[in-house]
Design a protein around this motif. Sequence first.
Motif, PDB file in Angstrom:
ATOM      1  N   TYR A 138       4.722 -25.539 -14.248  1.00 36.48           N
ATOM      2  CA  TYR A 138       3.798 -26.576 -13.812  1.00 36.48           C
ATOM      3  C   TYR A 138       2.907 -26.040 -12.710  1.00 36.48           C
ATOM      4  N   HIS A 139       1.621 -26.360 -12.838  1.00 40.52           N
ATOM      5  CA  HIS A 139       0.637 -26.010 -11.820  1.00 40.52           C
ATOM      6  C   HIS A 139       0.074 -27.320 -11.277  1.00 40.52           C
ATOM      7  N   PHE A 140       0.230 -27.507  -9.973  1.00 40.02           N
ATOM      8  CA  PHE A 140      -0.213 -28.733  -9.324  1.00 40.02           C
ATOM      9  C   PHE A 140      -1.565 -28.514  -8.666  1.00 40.02           C
ATOM     10  N   PHE A 141      -2.470 -29.439  -8.930  1.00 36.55           N
ATOM     11  CA  PHE A 141      -3.807 -29.421  -8.358  1.00 36.55           C
ATOM     12  C   PHE A 141      -4.017 -30.723  -7.587  1.00 36.55           C
ATOM     13  N   GLU A 142      -5.149 -30.866  -6.962  1.00 40.03           N
ATOM     14  CA  GLU A 142      -5.415 -32.043  -6.133  1.00 40.03           C
ATOM     15  C   GLU A 142      -5.306 -33.351  -6.915  1.00 40.03           C
ATOM     16  N   THR A 166      -0.737 -29.459 -14.541  1.00 40.20           N
ATOM     17  CA  THR A 166      -0.832 -28.817 -15.841  1.00 40.20           C
ATOM     18  C   THR A 166       0.537 -28.269 -16.215  1.00 40.20           C
ATOM     19  N   GLU A 167       0.956 -28.558 -17.431  1.00 33.59           N
ATOM     20  CA  GLU A 167       2.244 -28.106 -17.953  1.00 33.59           C
ATOM     21  C   GLU A 167       1.983 -27.002 -18.985  1.00 33.59           C
ATOM     22  N   LEU A 168       2.587 -25.831 -18.780  1.00 32.75           N
ATOM     23  CA  LEU A 168       2.436 -24.704 -19.706  1.00 32.75           C
ATOM     24  C   LEU A 168       3.771 -24.422 -20.372  1.00 32.75           C
ATOM     25  N   ARG A 169       3.768 -24.390 -21.704  1.00 30.89           N
ATOM     26  CA  ARG A 169       4.957 -24.074 -22.505  1.00 30.89           C
ATOM     27  C   ARG A 169       4.578 -23.021 -23.529  1.00 30.89           C
ATOM     28  N   ASP A 170       5.577 -22.446 -24.181  1.00 28.28           N
ATOM     29  CA  ASP A 170       5.288 -21.481 -25.246  1.00 28.28           C
ATOM     30  C   ASP A 170       4.455 -22.114 -26.358  1.00 28.28           C
ATOM     31  N   LYS A 193      13.692 -29.976  -7.442  1.00 31.76           N
ATOM     32  CA  LYS A 193      13.270 -29.734  -6.052  1.00 31.76           C
ATOM     33  C   LYS A 193      13.617 -28.342  -5.552  1.00 31.76           C
ATOM     34  N   ARG A 194      14.754 -27.802  -5.920  1.00 27.56           N
ATOM     35  CA  ARG A 194      15.157 -26.492  -5.389  1.00 27.56           C
ATOM     36  C   ARG A 194      14.205 -25.376  -5.862  1.00 27.56           C
ATOM     37  N   GLU A 195      13.398 -25.667  -6.866  1.00 30.70           N
ATOM     38  CA  GLU A 195      12.418 -24.694  -7.357  1.00 30.70           C
ATOM     39  C   GLU A 195      11.029 -24.930  -6.768  1.00 30.70           C
ATOM     40  N   CYS A 196      10.928 -25.885  -5.846  1.00 35.44           N
ATOM     41  CA  CYS A 196       9.639 -26.238  -5.233  1.00 35.44           C
ATOM     42  C   CYS A 196       9.544 -25.701  -3.811  1.00 35.44           C
ATOM     43  N   THR A 197       8.338 -25.424  -3.404  1.00 31.55           N
ATOM     44  CA  THR A 197       8.098 -25.077  -2.009  1.00 31.55           C
ATOM     45  C   THR A 197       8.166 -26.370  -1.179  1.00 31.55           C
ATOM     46  N   PRO A 198       8.409 -26.252   0.116  1.00 35.63           N
ATOM     47  CA  PRO A 198       8.381 -27.456   0.970  1.00 35.63           C
ATOM     48  C   PRO A 198       7.029 -28.175   0.901  1.00 35.63           C
ATOM     49  N   GLU A 199       5.957 -27.423   0.755  1.00 34.54           N
ATOM     50  CA  GLU A 199       4.620 -28.022   0.660  1.00 34.54           C
ATOM     51  C   GLU A 199       4.476 -28.841  -0.617  1.00 34.54           C
ATOM     52  N   LEU A 200       5.024 -28.336  -1.727  1.00 37.80           N
ATOM     53  CA  LEU A 200       4.944 -29.086  -2.990  1.00 37.80           C
ATOM     54  C   LEU A 200       5.786 -30.355  -2.912  1.00 37.80           C
ATOM     55  N   ILE A 201       6.962 -30.280  -2.319  1.00 38.58           N
ATOM     56  CA  ILE A 201       7.794 -31.478  -2.153  1.00 38.58           C
ATOM     57  C   ILE A 201       7.043 -32.526  -1.344  1.00 38.58           C
ATOM     58  N   ALA A 202       6.425 -32.105  -0.250  1.00 36.92           N
ATOM     59  CA  ALA A 202       5.649 -33.039   0.579  1.00 36.92           C
ATOM     60  C   ALA A 202       4.473 -33.623  -0.207  1.00 36.92           C
ATOM     61  N   PHE A 203       3.824 -32.809  -1.022  1.00 37.72           N
ATOM     62  CA  PHE A 203       2.690 -33.258  -1.833  1.00 37.72           C
ATOM     63  C   PHE A 203       3.128 -34.328  -2.827  1.00 37.72           C
ATOM     64  N   ILE A 204       4.234 -34.094  -3.529  1.00 36.20           N
ATOM     65  CA  ILE A 204       4.717 -35.068  -4.524  1.00 36.20           C
ATOM     66  C   ILE A 204       5.185 -36.345  -3.822  1.00 36.20           C
ATOM     67  N   GLN A 205       5.832 -36.213  -2.671  1.00 33.40           N
ATOM     68  CA  GLN A 205       6.240 -37.403  -1.932  1.00 33.40           C
ATOM     69  C   GLN A 205       5.034 -38.227  -1.494  1.00 33.40           C
ATOM     70  N   GLU A 206       3.962 -37.561  -1.121  1.00 33.33           N
ATOM     71  CA  GLU A 206       2.730 -38.274  -0.763  1.00 33.33           C
ATOM     72  C   GLU A 206       2.129 -38.979  -1.985  1.00 33.33           C
ATOM     73  N   LEU A 207       2.152 -38.304  -3.139  1.00 32.92           N
ATOM     74  CA  LEU A 207       1.701 -38.947  -4.386  1.00 32.92           C
ATOM     75  C   LEU A 207       2.513 -40.207  -4.649  1.00 32.92           C
ATOM     76  N   LYS A 208       3.817 -40.102  -4.450  1.00 33.30           N
ATOM     77  CA  LYS A 208       4.716 -41.232  -4.684  1.00 33.30           C
ATOM     78  C   LYS A 208       4.374 -42.397  -3.755  1.00 33.30           C
ATOM     79  N   ARG A 209       4.135 -42.109  -2.490  1.00 32.15           N
ATOM     80  CA  ARG A 209       3.790 -43.162  -1.521  1.00 32.15           C
ATOM     81  C   ARG A 209       2.491 -43.874  -1.906  1.00 32.15           C
ATOM     82  N   ASN A 210       1.577 -43.132  -2.492  1.00 30.14           N
ATOM     83  CA  ASN A 210       0.264 -43.689  -2.844  1.00 30.14           C
ATOM     84  C   ASN A 210       0.232 -44.314  -4.246  1.00 30.14           C
ATOM     85  N   LYS A 211       1.317 -44.238  -4.962  1.00 36.21           N
ATOM     86  CA  LYS A 211       1.380 -44.761  -6.339  1.00 36.21           C
ATOM     87  C   LYS A 211       1.497 -46.259  -6.352  1.00 36.21           C
TER      88      LYS A 211
END
Length: 86
Positions: free
Chosen positions: A21-25, A29-33, A68-86
Amino acid sequence: QRTAKKAYLSDRSGINVAATYHFFENKVTELRDSGSDTFMYSDLYRICETKERFYLMLAKYKGIIIIKRECTPELIAFIQELKRNK
């Protein structure tokens, strides 16, 4: 969490399929075989969070699982912010 569990149990077509997964603003985007998909955050039905995972729900019973264990702290914070704004 209940919705995410139902989604997992109802659609097992993606089991054992590796994806990157590639996260943008404004989208992820999800990439699979077998191809790729792009999902706009504005189109998400809901974002669920547990201690170990995020579930980006595309519909009531369909979602993307982010470990989560595969995410950077910045990505976790980004998704949590998305969740708050949902």
